[in-house]
Design a protein around this motif. Sequence first.
Motif, PDB file in Angstrom:
ATOM      1  N   MET A 135     113.273  -5.337  44.937  1.00  0.00           N
ATOM      2  CA  MET A 135     112.501  -5.647  46.135  1.00  0.00           C
ATOM      3  C   MET A 135     113.202  -6.686  47.015  1.00  0.00           C
ATOM      4  SD  MET A 135     110.104  -3.618  46.205  1.00  0.00           S
ATOM      5  CE  MET A 135     109.637  -2.324  45.051  1.00  0.00           C
ATOM      6  N   LEU A 136     113.929  -7.597  46.399  1.00  0.00           N
ATOM      7  CA  LEU A 136     114.705  -8.546  47.196  1.00  0.00           C
ATOM      8  C   LEU A 136     115.798  -7.824  47.979  1.00  0.00           C
ATOM      9  CD1 LEU A 136     115.062 -11.549  44.719  1.00  0.00           C
ATOM     10  CD2 LEU A 136     113.686 -11.469  46.801  1.00  0.00           C
ATOM     11  N   LEU A 138     115.591  -4.802  49.023  1.00  0.00           N
ATOM     12  CA  LEU A 138     114.923  -4.016  50.063  1.00  0.00           C
ATOM     13  C   LEU A 138     114.223  -4.894  51.096  1.00  0.00           C
ATOM     14  CD1 LEU A 138     113.373  -1.175  47.849  1.00  0.00           C
ATOM     15  CD2 LEU A 138     115.293  -0.956  49.437  1.00  0.00           C
ATOM     16  N   ASP A 139     114.406  -6.229  50.990  1.00  0.00           N
ATOM     17  CA  ASP A 139     113.772  -7.178  51.908  1.00  0.00           C
ATOM     18  C   ASP A 139     112.245  -7.076  51.873  1.00  0.00           C
ATOM     19  OD1 ASP A 139     116.089  -8.436  52.834  1.00  0.00           O
ATOM     20  OD2 ASP A 139     116.432  -6.856  54.314  1.00  0.00           O
ATOM     21  N   LYS A 140     111.710  -6.791  50.698  1.00  0.00           N
ATOM     22  CA  LYS A 140     110.256  -6.744  50.516  1.00  0.00           C
ATOM     23  C   LYS A 140     109.847  -7.957  49.677  1.00  0.00           C
ATOM     24  CE  LYS A 140     109.924  -1.701  50.920  1.00  0.00           C
ATOM     25  NZ  LYS A 140     109.476  -0.435  50.278  1.00  0.00           N
ATOM     26  N   ALA A 141     109.773  -9.114  50.353  1.00  0.00           N
ATOM     27  CA  ALA A 141     109.568 -10.371  49.644  1.00  0.00           C
ATOM     28  C   ALA A 141     108.202 -10.435  48.964  1.00  0.00           C
ATOM     29  CB  ALA A 141     109.743 -11.543  50.618  1.00  0.00           C
ATOM     30  N   GLN A 142     107.172  -9.917  49.626  1.00  0.00           N
ATOM     31  CA  GLN A 142     105.826  -9.985  49.036  1.00  0.00           C
ATOM     32  C   GLN A 142     105.759  -9.180  47.750  1.00  0.00           C
ATOM     33  OE1 GLN A 142     103.440 -11.927  49.895  1.00  0.00           O
ATOM     34  NE2 GLN A 142     104.361 -12.708  51.798  1.00  0.00           N
ATOM     35  N   GLU A 143     106.353  -7.965  47.767  1.00  0.00           N
ATOM     36  CA  GLU A 143     106.358  -7.132  46.556  1.00  0.00           C
ATOM     37  C   GLU A 143     107.177  -7.800  45.443  1.00  0.00           C
ATOM     38  OE1 GLU A 143     106.740  -6.163  49.580  1.00  0.00           O
ATOM     39  OE2 GLU A 143     105.784  -4.222  49.990  1.00  0.00           O
ATOM     40  N   ALA A 144     108.296  -8.448  45.834  1.00  0.00           N
ATOM     41  CA  ALA A 144     109.114  -9.161  44.852  1.00  0.00           C
ATOM     42  C   ALA A 144     108.327 -10.328  44.246  1.00  0.00           C
ATOM     43  CB  ALA A 144     110.391  -9.674  45.516  1.00  0.00           C
ATOM     44  N   HIS A 145     107.548 -11.017  45.068  1.00  0.00           N
ATOM     45  CA  HIS A 145     106.752 -12.154  44.597  1.00  0.00           C
ATOM     46  C   HIS A 145     105.702 -11.690  43.589  1.00  0.00           C
ATOM     47  CE1 HIS A 145     103.556 -15.327  44.971  1.00  0.00           C
ATOM     48  NE2 HIS A 145     104.637 -16.086  44.813  1.00  0.00           N
ATOM     49  N   LEU A 146     105.055 -10.565  43.883  1.00  0.00           N
ATOM     50  CA  LEU A 146     104.044 -10.021  42.976  1.00  0.00           C
ATOM     51  C   LEU A 146     104.666  -9.655  41.634  1.00  0.00           C
ATOM     52  CD1 LEU A 146     101.131  -9.064  42.492  1.00  0.00           C
ATOM     53  CD2 LEU A 146     101.786  -6.861  43.509  1.00  0.00           C
ATOM     54  N   ALA A 147     105.836  -9.012  41.675  1.00  0.00           N
ATOM     55  CA  ALA A 147     106.517  -8.614  40.439  1.00  0.00           C
ATOM     56  C   ALA A 147     106.951  -9.850  39.643  1.00  0.00           C
ATOM     57  CB  ALA A 147     107.727  -7.746  40.769  1.00  0.00           C
ATOM     58  N   ASP A 158     113.162 -18.780  30.997  1.00  0.00           N
ATOM     59  CA  ASP A 158     114.131 -19.225  32.002  1.00  0.00           C
ATOM     60  C   ASP A 158     114.414 -18.167  33.064  1.00  0.00           C
ATOM     61  OD1 ASP A 158     115.296 -17.597  30.091  1.00  0.00           O
ATOM     62  OD2 ASP A 158     117.232 -18.622  30.124  1.00  0.00           O
ATOM     63  N   LEU A 159     114.611 -16.909  32.642  1.00  0.00           N
ATOM     64  CA  LEU A 159     114.948 -15.846  33.590  1.00  0.00           C
ATOM     65  C   LEU A 159     113.840 -15.620  34.607  1.00  0.00           C
ATOM     66  CD1 LEU A 159     116.800 -13.633  34.637  1.00  0.00           C
ATOM     67  CD2 LEU A 159     115.897 -12.108  32.858  1.00  0.00           C
ATOM     68  N   ASN A 160     112.589 -15.631  34.127  1.00  0.00           N
ATOM     69  CA  ASN A 160     111.483 -15.354  35.041  1.00  0.00           C
ATOM     70  C   ASN A 160     111.295 -16.481  36.051  1.00  0.00           C
ATOM     71  OD1 ASN A 160     110.998 -12.901  33.870  1.00  0.00           O
ATOM     72  ND2 ASN A 160     109.465 -13.671  32.419  1.00  0.00           N
ATOM     73  N   HIS A 161     111.523 -17.719  35.650  1.00  0.00           N
ATOM     74  CA  HIS A 161     111.462 -18.809  36.628  1.00  0.00           C
ATOM     75  C   HIS A 161     112.642 -18.710  37.615  1.00  0.00           C
ATOM     76  CE1 HIS A 161     108.038 -21.205  35.358  1.00  0.00           C
ATOM     77  NE2 HIS A 161     108.390 -21.004  34.074  1.00  0.00           N
ATOM     78  N   TYR A 162     113.786 -18.303  37.129  1.00  0.00           N
ATOM     79  CA  TYR A 162     114.939 -18.107  38.021  1.00  0.00           C
ATOM     80  C   TYR A 162     114.633 -17.045  39.077  1.00  0.00           C
ATOM     81  CZ  TYR A 162     119.525 -16.354  39.504  1.00  0.00           C
ATOM     82  OH  TYR A 162     120.591 -15.916  40.246  1.00  0.00           O
ATOM     83  N   LEU A 163     114.023 -15.932  38.610  1.00  0.00           N
ATOM     84  CA  LEU A 163     113.672 -14.864  39.553  1.00  0.00           C
ATOM     85  C   LEU A 163     112.631 -15.339  40.557  1.00  0.00           C
ATOM     86  CD1 LEU A 163     113.580 -11.804  37.122  1.00  0.00           C
ATOM     87  CD2 LEU A 163     115.281 -12.265  38.895  1.00  0.00           C
ATOM     88  N   MET A 164     111.650 -16.132  40.097  1.00  0.00           N
ATOM     89  CA  MET A 164     110.652 -16.664  41.012  1.00  0.00           C
ATOM     90  C   MET A 164     111.329 -17.597  42.036  1.00  0.00           C
ATOM     91  SD  MET A 164     107.585 -16.669  42.097  1.00  0.00           S
ATOM     92  CE  MET A 164     106.415 -16.109  40.837  1.00  0.00           C
ATOM     93  N   GLY A 165     112.341 -18.338  41.604  1.00  0.00           N
ATOM     94  CA  GLY A 165     113.104 -19.170  42.530  1.00  0.00           C
ATOM     95  C   GLY A 165     113.816 -18.338  43.585  1.00  0.00           C
ATOM     96  N   GLN A 166     114.384 -17.225  43.168  1.00  0.00           N
ATOM     97  CA  GLN A 166     115.045 -16.323  44.107  1.00  0.00           C
ATOM     98  C   GLN A 166     114.075 -15.813  45.165  1.00  0.00           C
ATOM     99  OE1 GLN A 166     118.650 -14.383  43.314  1.00  0.00           O
ATOM    100  NE2 GLN A 166     118.685 -16.612  43.287  1.00  0.00           N
ATOM    101  N   VAL A 167     112.839 -15.453  44.694  1.00  0.00           N
ATOM    102  CA  VAL A 167     111.825 -14.944  45.618  1.00  0.00           C
ATOM    103  C   VAL A 167     111.402 -16.046  46.580  1.00  0.00           C
ATOM    104  CG1 VAL A 167     109.494 -14.004  45.814  1.00  0.00           C
ATOM    105  CG2 VAL A 167     111.027 -13.197  43.997  1.00  0.00           C
ATOM    106  N   ALA A 168     111.151 -17.235  46.072  1.00  0.00           N
ATOM    107  CA  ALA A 168     110.724 -18.342  46.926  1.00  0.00           C
ATOM    108  C   ALA A 168     111.792 -18.663  47.968  1.00  0.00           C
ATOM    109  CB  ALA A 168     110.429 -19.573  46.066  1.00  0.00           C
ATOM    110  N   GLU A 169     113.058 -18.618  47.566  1.00  0.00           N
ATOM    111  CA  GLU A 169     114.137 -18.886  48.515  1.00  0.00           C
ATOM    112  C   GLU A 169     114.191 -17.808  49.591  1.00  0.00           C
ATOM    113  OE1 GLU A 169     118.908 -20.056  48.466  1.00  0.00           O
ATOM    114  OE2 GLU A 169     117.845 -19.649  46.584  1.00  0.00           O
TER     115      GLU A 169
END
Length: 780
Positions: A135-136, A138-147, A158-169
Amino acid sequence: MKKNLFLSLFLVCLSLQVFPQNAKQFFKAGLNFKESNNHKDAIEQFTKAISLDPDYVDAYIERAYAYENTNQLDLAAEDLKRALVFETKTPEIYYDAGRINYKSGNYQEAATSVEKALELRNKYLEAYQLQVSIMLKLDKAQEAHLAARKALALKDNDLNHYLMGQVAEKMNNLNLAEEEYEKAIARNKKFVEAHIALGSLRTKLNKLDQAITDCNTAINLNPNNTEAYLVRSRVYVKKLDYPRAIDDISRNILLKPDDKEMYFIRGGYYQEFTQHQNAINDFTKVILMDDKFPEAYYKRAFSYEQIGNFKAAIKDYNALTKLSEYDVTAKKLLDSANERLFELNREQNNPEIALNDPEPSSQNVIKVPRNKNDLAVKGKIFDESELKSLKINSINVPFIKNEDKYEFFANIDVSKLDMITVAAMDVYDNLHTANYMIERTEIDPPKIAILAPYASDNGEIFLETNDASIYVEGKIADESNIKTILIDGVSASFRLSDLNPQFTANINIVNKNKFSVKAIDIYGNVTEQDFILNREGISLLENNPMGKTWVIFIENSDYESFPSLDGPSKDVTLMRSALARYDIHKIIHKKNLSKKEMEKFFSIELRDLIRSNRVEALLVWYAGHGKFINEAGYWIPIDAKRDDEFTYFNISALRASLQSYSNIVTHVLVVTDACESGPTFYQAMREVPRERDCSDWTSTRLKSSQVFSSAGYELAVDNSQFTRTFANTLANNPNACIPIETIVVKVTNAVSQNNQQKPKFGKISGLEDENGTFFFISKN
């Protein structure tokens, strides 16, 4: 009978048992190769298993993994797609399909597959993690945030917090992104990617010292991580510490010496650090690796400017201009490049104006006949730069660039004028104005008289011999001096200083029934007079030295697979009209032939017609699509299939058919306005075609086998300059006959002036040719 039936049934049953067994054996062999990391042979074994059992799901799946291990990602994705036709309830297969499509850049396909995996298993952690990355992309930030939230809900790691950081950025929530990266590192202090991401983020937040610490930690964990050095170099650039930034990219180049991006980045750092020669060296390295890298040309040109090498800078900007036709990035840089080119080429020299017709005196006086209200003005402008505008008496005049000069032509109303003003301005607003005074002159046109050979009062000259040329002597009578005497466009010999001068010339009268004399005095008064050549006193040649002449038109326009054409019908109509005034005994017009019909017509039907009618001269004209493939020319039948060379008509087959007519036909001419014939069909002429005479028996009675074709390698168009000029040359021919060589010259010149490829003319390879030629004989 019964024995055979039982035997057949036995063999069918046996095959049903043997094939699955063999498929399993190949599958097992593939697994063995896979375990030993021999993926190439594994693919071969799985393929054999699938060929025996096309529904073998496990074979598709295993072959997909083997394709993935050999970096054949598209094939891997295709195999998993086939497996999912049979196996629709296994989420792992959908997950792997999503993962492989993500790796190959097929993000939409990847999203669809992962969504299906999650439908089958709603607590599939790895699928949610993959979904975040997709989703990142595809530039679909909201869908990425939900996932990302669902992944964290399943497991706080650790990985899931890293991914959440990527979405927040991605959502520009930089403070939250920083917190998430810190949480990832708190759970795994050796998480290199998290340290790098945090360092990159803190660079954006201008927390430069912390960013340096993050990058240093990542480098301590993995000294060969090029991304860590790259991020740290950006931090150093923000701190204006260019030497350290350059050192970090230099380390990356040592690790990856073929990475053009690293050379480009280091070149940019050198440029910002004003070390332009080093920047030029790096940008040159990039261009050597990729000569279509527009940013490298642009930046190198700028550095060349800074060191005063303007010639090299202009060369790079020009290269960027050429790239802009095909490259999107180059197009974006084009305006800026053009601005730089404009400034680099700036000069302060005024344009130079040269009036050619009428030619002014040294005092800039032009002489105009008393009765002339309109004056045709021709001239040239010379300037180092592009010409911006040209005006004559404050009226804009069109101009064209021809090599190193600009040429113009205009009709000026001079009825109430005593002066003409020409003003030329270049793109740098350098202006030159020239004034020409008008002096009125006499208006009587010259009078022409032919003294030898004798010409009657009505301009008729009676020839006594059949020589190819005649000596002409004449006289011009005029109040003023004569500027030009032309005979059929060629200058005659006379003294410019003489009033009422005599002139002489040797003129070629081959294939002519008249010639024209044109006299122009110094004031532009013109006389043009035709003189008729009467050959009644010469022993007459037979009516048509070419003998019985047939023309064959092949018109293909209504195609099944190729674009249909209107042009061939128009071309044939145009040619038939042009040929109406020539001695043609029969015209055969064949339309929309299939390949089979073309082969039958040339090899059987036309052969029999020629033999029974004793045809001596044959013209074959093809109008339709053509192709030029592997040095061979093809005509396209209406039933031909695209990209299927076998369905085209090879014109070498035409040559084979023509050989069967060779003992009857004296002259063969093949004209094709579709594609180049190809070297296997013709022998190119090694010199400019010489002019031929239809009264020369060696030209008309000795054999000729000739081909004339347009040179384009692509499909036909609906507006053929080739055919139009061919027909116009025939239609406007004033002579008793015209050889193909004359037409070739006319067509070649016209096509070349239209910036098209030069047509090809030559002898047909493999057919007898005694250096005769094909003439079109006028009925008159």
